[in-house]
Structure formats: C-alpha cells, structure tokens
Design an enzyme around this catalytic site. Structure first.
Site, mmCIF file in Angstrom:
data_model
loop_
_atom_site.group_PDB
_atom_site.id
_atom_site.type_symbol
_atom_site.label_atom_id
_atom_site.label_comp_id
_atom_site.label_asym_id
_atom_site.label_seq_id
_atom_site.Cartn_x
_atom_site.Cartn_y
_atom_site.Cartn_z
ATOM 1 N N SER A 138 64.486 -17.258 87.723
ATOM 2 C CA SER A 138 63.973 -18.281 88.649
ATOM 3 C C SER A 138 65.080 -19.242 89.051
ATOM 4 O O SER A 138 66.022 -19.471 88.280
ATOM 5 C CB SER A 138 62.861 -19.084 87.970
ATOM 6 O OG SER A 138 62.484 -20.193 88.767
ATOM 7 N N TYR A 151 60.622 -24.571 80.931
ATOM 8 C CA TYR A 151 60.595 -23.308 81.685
ATOM 9 C C TYR A 151 62.000 -23.021 82.233
ATOM 10 O O TYR A 151 62.505 -21.906 82.138
ATOM 11 C CB TYR A 151 59.583 -23.455 82.825
ATOM 12 C CG TYR A 151 59.515 -22.306 83.810
ATOM 13 C CD1 TYR A 151 58.870 -21.121 83.473
ATOM 14 C CD2 TYR A 151 60.055 -22.428 85.098
ATOM 15 C CE1 TYR A 151 58.779 -20.078 84.399
ATOM 16 C CE2 TYR A 151 59.970 -21.402 86.019
ATOM 17 C CZ TYR A 151 59.324 -20.231 85.669
ATOM 18 O OH TYR A 151 59.236 -19.197 86.575
HETATM 19 N N1 NAP Z 1 55.388 -18.078 91.421
HETATM 20 C C1 NAP Z 1 56.561 -18.689 91.483
HETATM 21 O O1 NAP Z 1 56.750 -19.694 92.195
HETATM 22 C C2 NAP Z 1 57.734 -18.113 90.726
HETATM 23 C C3 NAP Z 1 59.018 -18.621 91.022
HETATM 24 C C4 NAP Z 1 60.120 -18.134 90.335
HETATM 25 C C5 NAP Z 1 59.937 -17.157 89.373
HETATM 26 N N2 NAP Z 1 58.686 -16.686 89.103
HETATM 27 C C6 NAP Z 1 58.575 -15.667 88.066
HETATM 28 O O2 NAP Z 1 57.995 -14.511 88.643
HETATM 29 C C7 NAP Z 1 57.340 -13.762 87.624
HETATM 30 C C8 NAP Z 1 55.954 -13.385 88.096
HETATM 31 O O3 NAP Z 1 55.187 -14.561 88.269
HETATM 32 P P1 NAP Z 1 53.996 -14.727 89.330
HETATM 33 O O4 NAP Z 1 54.351 -15.850 90.226
HETATM 34 O O5 NAP Z 1 53.682 -13.397 89.917
HETATM 35 O O6 NAP Z 1 52.835 -15.269 88.396
HETATM 36 P P2 NAP Z 1 51.410 -14.714 87.925
HETATM 37 O O7 NAP Z 1 50.709 -14.008 89.031
HETATM 38 O O8 NAP Z 1 50.767 -15.894 87.286
HETATM 39 O O9 NAP Z 1 51.803 -13.635 86.828
HETATM 40 C C9 NAP Z 1 52.266 -13.931 85.553
HETATM 41 C C10 NAP Z 1 52.052 -12.674 84.746
HETATM 42 O O10 NAP Z 1 52.640 -12.806 83.450
HETATM 43 C C11 NAP Z 1 51.725 -12.240 82.524
HETATM 44 N N3 NAP Z 1 51.920 -12.750 81.174
HETATM 45 C C12 NAP Z 1 51.996 -14.031 80.773
HETATM 46 N N4 NAP Z 1 52.165 -14.090 79.446
HETATM 47 C C13 NAP Z 1 52.210 -12.808 79.002
HETATM 48 C C14 NAP Z 1 52.351 -12.205 77.743
HETATM 49 N N5 NAP Z 1 52.508 -12.929 76.613
HETATM 50 N N6 NAP Z 1 52.334 -10.845 77.662
HETATM 51 C C15 NAP Z 1 52.181 -10.099 78.759
HETATM 52 N N7 NAP Z 1 52.019 -10.607 79.993
HETATM 53 C C16 NAP Z 1 52.035 -11.950 80.100
HETATM 54 C C17 NAP Z 1 50.366 -12.615 83.075
HETATM 55 O O11 NAP Z 1 49.372 -11.810 82.479
HETATM 56 P P3 NAP Z 1 47.821 -12.260 82.457
HETATM 57 O O12 NAP Z 1 47.291 -11.968 83.835
HETATM 58 O O13 NAP Z 1 47.241 -11.398 81.409
HETATM 59 O O14 NAP Z 1 47.812 -13.718 82.136
HETATM 60 C C18 NAP Z 1 50.571 -12.331 84.550
HETATM 61 O O15 NAP Z 1 50.388 -10.972 84.852
HETATM 62 C C19 NAP Z 1 57.390 -14.639 86.357
HETATM 63 O O16 NAP Z 1 58.463 -14.233 85.554
HETATM 64 C C20 NAP Z 1 57.665 -16.023 86.908
HETATM 65 O O17 NAP Z 1 58.301 -16.851 85.948
HETATM 66 C C21 NAP Z 1 57.593 -17.135 89.758
#
Ligand code: NAP
Length: 245
Positions: A138, A151
C-alpha cells in the site's frame, strides 16, 4: 494458460483481478477464510471462463499450515506460475494505540502472515527458476501518518521484505511484484470519506494484471500515486509532524 494461486481471494480487489484472469481462461486456485463467500466467487469465475477453479479455506494467520498447504496447492495445479497475495485488514488505529494486542494482530495479518506464505513459495519458485510472486502492499507504507501508522508499518515492512526478495530472486528469473494501491473503494474503506483520488477495484485490478504479466517491480495504482507519494516522502519531518494526516 497460466496457473494462479490467490490468497485473500474474497477481497474486492482480488475478486476483480480474478475476473479478468477468468475471462482469459486462466486456471485459478482461490484461498480465503470465508467458505460461503469463496464458493460464490468461485462459481462466478467458472461462468466467466476460468479453465479450472480450485478452492481452499484457510485463515492467513494459521502460519503452521502454510508450507504444507503451498506444496499441496502446487501439486493440485500441476506447478504454479503466479502467486497473488491480497488479504489484509485496515484496523482501527485508535484501538491499536490503546493496547498492544490489536497492533500485534494487525502486524500478523498484514505482514507476518505474508512473510510466512512467501518464504516457502520463494524457495519453490527459486528452485524451479520460474514464476511470479505478486503482493498487495500500500501507499500507506511510504510514510508513517498519525491516522494509520500501524497498518502503514506493516505495509512498509512488507514492501522492504519484497524489495529484498526481488533482489534475491531476480537471479533465478523469478519476478517479485510490489503493488501499491492508493485509496480504493472496497469494503475495507467503506467507513472512510472518499476524496477525488479514490479508484474502483476494477481499475486497480487491470493494473495488477498488467503488472503480473510484465513482471513489474513496483507499481502504484492508479499511476498518479507515484508522484503524490514522491512529494509526501519529500516533506521535511519538521513540517510533516505539524500536519494532521
Ligand atoms: N482498499 C484500499 O483502499 C486499499 C489500498 C491499498 C492497499 N489495499 C490492500 O489491498 C488488499 C485487498 O484489500 P481490499 O481493499 O480488496 O479489501 P477487502 O475487500 O476488505 O478484502 C480484505 C480481504 O482480506 C481477508 N482477510 C482479512 N484477514 C484475513 C485472515 N486472517 N485470513 C484470511 N483472509 C483474511 C478478508 O477476508 P474476509 O472476507 O473473510 O474478512 C477479505 O477477503 C489488502 O492487502 C489491502 O491492505 C487496499
């Protein structure tokens, strides 16, 4: 056809990425902790044209399972080409500040679990002299800010780990892709006020697929986060500490 193993496959960004891969007829192995969500995602990807969709339920923090699981997934797929790690949590910074337990949880999920998965994966790909390791970090890791530095710390450590891994694995012809999205409209950011720079998961997914295809080193998604973070990193600490970011 390439064979992809995707951790955090139920995440909005991973799902959008997998949709593109499915429409190209790639073979997918999806891993997440929520069985129902995972089955729904898998069903959709089959309809979209994936050559093969395998699934497994696993909590990313179940570290002891990682080496055995990885070997099993590789066997079931007949040799993996690409590993995409997408799971993560954006915990509550204030809760982390109030006690160490929450901080440790955040560091485990966002950093240590990824290191635990990548360690056997790196060895496997290095031995084979083939493959791509792609990981979602990120922009939050580029500079510590008061609003999310726990984070950010996990993501900064992750980006540094990936940098070292890339330096090592490039000699074996293995790509290590660091993906740095800015703010993306997903369940993770549902509680946040969104500014003009927010991207949707589909736009970021296109960038991820392009980066994995090219074996890029570090990508900012969308692209404009690279100059933005260049400026943010360049702000002198004396001035930065006066800002409330
Ligand atoms: N959204 C943003 O603005 C943003 C920006 C920069 C980076 N990112 C990164 O992008 C990636 C994807 O995020 P997203 O935005 O798509 O968010 P999201 O839709 O909330 O997805 C997060 C995922 O992580 C899973 N997860 C959390 N804890 C876990 C664990 N202990 N074991 C297995 N799975 C787990 C969740 O599973 P459950 O559904 O079971 O909870 C969910 O599928 C992450 O690494 C995040 O840090 C996001």
């Amino acid at each position: 056809m390439k064979k992809y193993l995707i951790f955090g496959a139920t995440s909005a960004i991973a799902e959008a990425t997998a949709r593109i891969l499915a429409s190209r007829g790639e073979a997918l192995f999806l891993v997440a902790r929520d069985k129902k969500k995972l089955e729904a995602v898998a069903g959709d990807l089959k309809v979209r044209g994936a050559a093969q969709v395998n699934l497994a339920v696993m909590d990313a923090n179940d570290f002891r399972k990682h080496p055995g699981f990885l070997a099993e997934a590789d066997k079931r797929m007949g040799g993996l080409d690409v590993l995409l790690v997408a799971h993560g949590t954006l915990g509550d910074q204030k809760v982390s500040q109030s006690g160490y337990a929450e901080t440790e949880k955040e560091l485990c999920t966002n950093f240590l679990s990824v290191v635990s998965l990548l360690t056997p994966a790196a060895n496997l790909f290095e031995t084979r002299r083939h493959g791509t390791l792609a990981v979602i970090s990120s922009v939050a890791g580029d500079r510590g800010r008061q609003s999310n530095y726990v984070y950010g710390t996990a993501k900064a450590a992750l980006s540094t780990f990936l940098q070292g891994l890339r330096n090592r694995l490039s000699k074996a012809g293995v790509s290590v892709v660091t993906i740095k999205p800015g703010v993306v409209d997903t369940p993770m950011t549902a509680h946040m006020k969104k500014g003009l720079l927010v991207a949707n998961a589909e736009t970021v997914a296109k960038g991820i697929v392009r980066a994995m295809d090219r074996g890029s080193d570090v990508v900012y998604l969308p692209w404009f986060w690279r100059p933005i973070m260049f400026i943010i990193r360049a702000i002198p600490e004396k001035l930065f500490k006066k800002l409330s970011l």
